[in-house]
Every structure is written in structure tokens, then in C-alpha cells.
Write an enzyme that holds these catalytic residues in place. Structure first.
Site, PDB file in Angstrom:
ATOM      1  N   GLY A 183      68.299  33.789  52.277  1.00 29.09           N
ATOM      2  CA  GLY A 183      68.647  33.924  50.684  1.00 29.09           C
ATOM      3  C   GLY A 183      69.991  34.199  50.590  1.00 29.09           C
ATOM      4  N   THR A 184      71.026  34.614  51.502  1.00 30.53           N
ATOM      5  CA  THR A 184      72.381  34.687  51.388  1.00 30.53           C
ATOM      6  C   THR A 184      72.940  33.302  51.430  1.00 30.53           C
ATOM      7  OG1 THR A 184      72.512  36.781  52.765  1.00 30.53           O
ATOM      8  CG2 THR A 184      74.584  35.212  52.590  1.00 30.53           C
TER       9      THR A 184
ATOM     10  N   SER B 154      63.203  33.583  50.037  1.00 32.34           N
ATOM     11  CA  SER B 154      63.598  33.834  51.642  1.00 32.34           C
ATOM     12  C   SER B 154      62.279  34.068  52.319  1.00 32.34           C
ATOM     13  CB  SER B 154      64.573  34.788  51.746  1.00 32.34           C
ATOM     14  OG  SER B 154      65.024  34.903  53.119  1.00 32.34           O
TER      15      SER B 154
ATOM     16  N   HIS C  80      61.781  36.027  55.278  1.00 36.23           N
ATOM     17  CA  HIS C  80      61.898  37.342  56.110  1.00 36.23           C
ATOM     18  C   HIS C  80      61.094  38.477  55.504  1.00 36.23           C
ATOM     19  CE1 HIS C  80      65.356  38.154  54.147  1.00 36.23           C
ATOM     20  NE2 HIS C  80      65.429  39.533  54.385  1.00 36.23           N
TER      21      HIS C  80
ATOM     22  N   CYS D 129      76.880  55.770  54.650  1.00 36.20           N
ATOM     23  CA  CYS D 129      77.146  55.693  56.121  1.00 36.20           C
ATOM     24  C   CYS D 129      76.019  54.676  56.750  1.00 36.20           C
ATOM     25  CB  CYS D 129      76.505  57.133  56.760  1.00 36.20           C
ATOM     26  SG  CYS D 129      77.865  58.207  56.454  1.00 36.20           S
TER      27      CYS D 129
END
Length: 388
Positions: free
Chosen positions: A75-76, A203, A205, A326
Site C-alpha cells: 500500500g505504501t 494491499s 497483508h 511511544c
């Protein structure tokens, strides 16, 4: 990995289905040649036939022509090619691009990269449920607007956008339209061939297929410039040796998703939302109750930090994710929850639960029981304190 792990981060990635692995195996150990033309050796011809069959199968699911679909590494890459490729091809016609404030990073960062090259980017507002402001879109379109990119559904909160209306507005204004359908392809019906969608990212995944393979629908006639130099693969738009096992696995994963499965995911989603909101005080559902992806539930637990919840659940055998800084390798809280008007406390206390094929209703019961205990324990020691 422990057999007792309850994995509820399927929006990030899914376990590959065994049937997908079996479909890929021949192209890893038998038909392992690169895809070659009809006048080359037979092993290469067989490899090419496997690649083209996978392309045809996925295109059929999207109701598009196989010639309008190219394979990418995921997808990126697809979204990068869509935004940057169209922008470069259309820069003589304008330099204005429209996205939303809550796009996933491939679209968001691609737009920011284009800004540094002189393009102007408008980020549309969303309401408190994450829906794009349609009237603002209409008002922001200009004569020099060349591209609009609005996701089909959000990666964090699951909000589904009105792509039909958005794409029609872009068509009326003669603006190229791209949508990131990574989290909806096969999960929510979208007839790419019958809507004025010019480009769409999908995508593998997220639907129990392999990582490292994705695709980009490029409607015939859409101006786009190649971004990766090298060979002439994928309609001369994506150079490099094709990932044939990945493409075959992607096609098989696409085939295996059923409406019954999607309804089962929705049932688990709804059961978790109902139980958490009714059993645990000071909780907020992020996104709408119904118009969301079937696999997604995102909830803020006020007065505690999302990363603390995630770590404590991990020790109990649950995998979930948080929009907290984080965990995002960033110094900022979730841009999605901030973009929909939430404050930092709401963003830092958010937890995403996302279901997949290998989850069952018993997983919902287990996670609800554990998270109730975890949140109660954390609130007792939280410096934020729960208001009376």
C-alpha cells in the site's frame, strides 16, 4: 509465538492463511523463473501466466480491466506512486492537491513531500466521527486542483467515507481522484469500475495474504508518471522483477474473503464495543457506531495511557495497538484522533482492537474480562485520576 496469544491487531497485519501459502508454493520452488514473453523458455512463460492470472483474478474482484491494475510492493508504494506520479504528470495543469487530515501516512507523507517541491496541499477537516466535510471539499476545489486523495476507511478508527459522493464531486470538477482502500478491499463493497474513481490502493497483508505485495488500480487514460527507473514491468510503471509468489498469494487471499466472514467480524466488533462501553466507565468510542469497517473497534479509556494498557494486555496474552506516541515512534499523539477534534488525553488513551479470520467470539469474552481488570488496576495508580 504462544499458542494462547489472542491476536487483535489485524488492521496492522494478518496471519497468512494456509491456503494462500499452498497457492504460493509452486511459484517458489517449481515455477520460479521471472515472467517472460511467449517466445522465451517454458518456465518463464508459466511464471508469466501465473502472474497474469493473479492480475485477472484481482481485477475481476474490483470490476476493472486487468490492464488497469499493477502490482506493487504494498500500500505504501501504491499511494506514493498515485500521488507523486499524478502530480508530476499534471504539474503543467496545476499544483493544488486535496487530502483529509486523517489520511494514513503513505498519503499524508507523500502530500507533504510534494509540498516541499512547490505543490500546494489542502487538508480537509473531518467531524467528530472522522467523516470528511463534503461541503468543504466542494469549496476547496480550484481551477488548479489536479488531484484529490481521500481514503475509503480510516486505518485507526475505521470510519468509512462517502466515496461515491466524493468521487462524483471530483468527476464534476474534472479532478483526478485517488482512494486508499487498504482497509476495505473485499471487506466493504466498492465497485471501482462503476464509480468515477481514477486510482485505488489495495494491499494483501490486511486480508490474510502475504506482506510485500499490493496493487494500484489506474483507470485507463489517467495521467501518471513512472517513479521507479529500471525495466519495463507492470505497464512500464513499476520497474523490477515481479513478485509472482506474492501476486498469486494476494489473488488467493482475495478469493477467500466471504460475506459470511465479514458479518462474523462485524458481530465480534459490535460485541466488544457493547461490552466495553457498558462495563467500563469513562470510555469513548472513536469513530461512528455503524459506518465503520467490520473488523475495527477503537476505544479511548480515559485517565490511563494507551501504551500502559497495551503492555499489560500483552503480559496477559493479548496483542492490540494504540495511537499513543511511544508506540508510533513519533513524538506526537495520533493525528487521527487529534484531527477529529480529540485532545491529547483522548488520543493517548486510545486502543485499537481489530479482528481477523482466526478470531472467535471467545476472544471477545477474554479481552473484555482482561481489559476491565487492567483498566481498573491502572486507574487506581494513575496520576490523572478518575473524576467523580
Amino acid at each position: 509465538m504462544s499458542e494462547n496469544l489472542v491476536y487483535l491487531d489485524n488492521a496492522a497485519s494478518t496471519r497468512v492463511d494456509d491456503r494462500v501459502i499452498e497457492a504460493m508454493k509452486p511459484y517458489l520452488v517449481d515455477t520460479y523463473a521471472v515472467a517472460t514473453s511467449d517466445f522465451a523458455y517454458s518456465l518463464g512463460i508459466d511464471a508469466k501466466e501465473g502472474l497474469e492470472q493473479a492480475r485477472e483474478d484481482i481485477a475481476k474482484q474490483m470490476n476493472i480491466s486487468p490492464q488497469e491494475f499493477i502490482f506493487t510492493s504494498g500500500g505504501t508504494e501504491s499511494s506514493n506512486l498515485a500521488l507523486k506520479g499524478v502530480a508530476e504528470a499534471q504539474k503543467e495543469n496545476g499544483n493544488h492537491i486535496i487530502i483529509s487530515k486523517i489520511e494514513d501516512f503513505p498519503v499524508l507523507k507523500s502530500a507533504e513531500a510534494l509540498e516541499k517541491k512547490g505543490f500546494e496541499v489542502t487538508k480537509l477537516d473531518v467531524d467528530d466521527k472522522g467523516s470528511v466535510d463534503i461541503e468543504q471539499l466542494k469549496n476547496e476545489v480550484r481551477d488548479d486542483t489536479i488531484l484529490t486523495s481521500i481514503q475509503h476507511a480510516n486505518q485507526e478508527i475505521g470510519t468509512v467515507q462517502d466515496i461515491e459522493t466524493i468521487s462524483e464531486i471530483c468527476q464534476d470538477e474534472n479532478v483526478i481522484f485517488h482512494t486508499d482502500a487498504t482497509h476495505t478491499f473485499t471487506r466493504i463493497p466498492l465497485n471501482f469500475g462503476n464509480l468515477p474513481i481514477d486510482l485505488a490502493t489495495i494491499s494483501s497483508h490486511t486480508i490474510h495474504g502475504p506482506k510485500g505485495i499490493g496493487g494500484l488500480y489506474i483507470k485507463e487514460g489517467t495521467p501518471i508518471q513512472k517513479r521507479m527507473d529500471g525495466g519495463f514491468q507492470e505497464n512500464n510503471l513499476r520497474a523490477g522483477v515481479e513478485n509472482i509468489p506474492g501476486a498469486v498469494g494476494f489473488a488467493k487471499a482475495t478469493e477467500l474473503v466471504t460475506q459470511d466472514e465479514n458479518e462474523r467480524l462485524k458481530d465480534m466488533r459490535d460485541a466488544l464495543i457493547e461490552s466495553v462501553l457498558s462495563d467500563i466507565s469513562a470510555t469513548t468510542l472513536n469513530g461512528p457506531r455503524q459506518d465503520r469497517t467490520p473488523q475495527n473497534a477503537n476505544i479511548t479509556f480515559h485517565y490511563v495511557e494507551g501504551e500502559s494498557i497495551t503492555l499489560h494486555l500483552d503480559m496477559r496474552g493479548f496483542a492490540v495497538s494504540t495511537g499513543s506516541a511511544c508506540f508510533s515512534k513519533s513524538l506526537e499523539a495520533s493525528h487521527v484522533i487529534l484531527g477529529m477534534g480529540g485532545d491529547h488525553e483522548r488520543a493517548h488513551g486510545s486502543v485499537r482492537f481489530s479482528f481477523g479470520r482466526f478470531n472467535g467470539m471467545e476472544d471477545v469474552e477474554k479481552i473484555v474480562e482482561s481489559i476491565s481488570e487492567v483498566v481498573e488496576d491502572l486507574r487506581e495508580i494513575s496520576p490523572l485520576g478518575e473524576e467523580e
